[in-house]
Design a protein around this motif. Structure first.
Motif, short mmCIF file in Angstrom:
data_model
loop_
_atom_site.label_atom_id
_atom_site.label_comp_id
_atom_site.label_asym_id
_atom_site.label_seq_id
_atom_site.Cartn_x
_atom_site.Cartn_y
_atom_site.Cartn_z
N TRP A 159 34.23 -7.49 -7.60
CA TRP A 159 34.40 -6.04 -7.74
C TRP A 159 35.50 -5.72 -8.74
CZ3 TRP A 159 38.42 -2.62 -6.17
CH2 TRP A 159 38.10 -1.27 -6.34
N THR A 160 36.58 -6.53 -8.75
CA THR A 160 37.68 -6.25 -9.68
C THR A 160 37.28 -6.51 -11.13
OG1 THR A 160 38.63 -8.46 -9.42
CG2 THR A 160 39.49 -6.70 -8.00
N LYS A 161 36.14 -7.16 -11.34
CA LYS A 161 35.64 -7.41 -12.69
C LYS A 161 34.55 -6.43 -13.07
CE LYS A 161 36.68 -12.30 -12.35
NZ LYS A 161 36.14 -13.66 -12.33
N SER A 162 34.26 -5.46 -12.20
CA SER A 162 33.16 -4.53 -12.46
C SER A 162 33.60 -3.36 -13.33
CB SER A 162 32.61 -4.00 -11.14
OG SER A 162 33.54 -3.12 -10.53
N LYS A 163 32.63 -2.66 -13.85
CA LYS A 163 32.89 -1.49 -14.68
C LYS A 163 33.51 -0.37 -13.83
CE LYS A 163 30.74 1.60 -17.98
NZ LYS A 163 29.53 1.98 -18.70
N GLU A 164 33.05 -0.22 -12.60
CA GLU A 164 33.59 0.80 -11.69
C GLU A 164 35.09 0.61 -11.50
OE1 GLU A 164 33.29 2.11 -7.00
OE2 GLU A 164 32.04 0.49 -7.76
N TYR A 165 35.51 -0.63 -11.25
CA TYR A 165 36.93 -0.92 -11.05
C TYR A 165 37.72 -0.65 -12.33
CZ TYR A 165 41.23 -3.43 -10.12
OH TYR A 165 42.55 -3.77 -9.97
N LYS A 166 37.15 -1.05 -13.47
CA LYS A 166 37.84 -0.84 -14.75
C LYS A 166 38.08 0.64 -14.98
CE LYS A 166 37.34 -1.78 -19.67
NZ LYS A 166 36.49 -2.36 -20.70
N GLU A 167 37.07 1.47 -14.74
CA GLU A 167 37.22 2.90 -14.94
C GLU A 167 38.27 3.48 -13.98
OE1 GLU A 167 33.28 4.40 -14.45
OE2 GLU A 167 32.63 3.68 -16.43
N LYS A 168 38.22 3.05 -12.75
CA LYS A 168 39.18 3.53 -11.75
C LYS A 168 40.60 3.09 -12.10
CE LYS A 168 39.39 3.93 -6.77
NZ LYS A 168 38.75 3.57 -5.52
N ASN A 169 40.75 1.88 -12.55
CA ASN A 169 42.06 1.33 -12.89
C ASN A 169 42.66 2.03 -14.11
OD1 ASN A 169 44.23 -0.41 -12.59
ND2 ASN A 169 43.35 -1.97 -13.91
N PHE A 170 41.88 2.24 -15.14
CA PHE A 170 42.40 2.88 -16.35
C PHE A 170 42.50 4.39 -16.24
CE2 PHE A 170 40.91 -1.12 -18.43
CZ PHE A 170 42.16 -1.53 -18.84
N ALA A 171 41.98 4.96 -15.17
CA ALA A 171 42.09 6.40 -14.95
C ALA A 171 43.44 6.80 -14.34
CB ALA A 171 40.95 6.88 -14.06
N ARG A 172 44.23 5.82 -13.95
CA ARG A 172 45.52 6.13 -13.33
C ARG A 172 46.46 6.76 -14.32
NH1 ARG A 172 47.58 0.63 -10.95
NH2 ARG A 172 46.85 -0.06 -12.97
N GLU A 173 47.33 7.60 -13.81
CA GLU A 173 48.36 8.23 -14.65
C GLU A 173 49.72 7.95 -14.04
OE1 GLU A 173 47.54 12.32 -15.25
OE2 GLU A 173 45.49 11.98 -15.89
N ALA A 174 50.72 7.96 -14.88
CA ALA A 174 52.08 7.67 -14.43
C ALA A 174 52.59 8.77 -13.52
CB ALA A 174 53.01 7.50 -15.61
#
Length: 61
Positions: A46-61
């Motif tokens: 799951w951590t290698k999936s596109k869903e996780y990538k989008e969720k991870n890079f959507a974070r803001e400081a």
């Protein structure tokens, strides 16, 4: 497991020795309360999936 000054192994090779592998297996079996290997593989995938990538890079400081 013991090393001498004439033959020092790098940590990467040292911890692959059978003695260390036995210690790690014993620790995992007797002292750690891990998830099953199936669950770990599921999370890893799951951590290698596109869903996780989008969720991870959507974070803001």
């Amino acid at each position: 497991m013991p090393q001498s000054a004439d033959q020092i192994k790098d940590h990467e090779l040292l911890f692959r020795e059978p003695e260390y592998q036995e210690l790690f297996a014993n620790k995992k079996a007797n002292f750690e309360f891990n998830h099953s290997e199936v669950k770990i593989a599921e999370i890893r995938d799951w951590t290698k999936s596109k869903e996780y990538k989008e969720k991870n890079f959507a974070r803001e400081a």
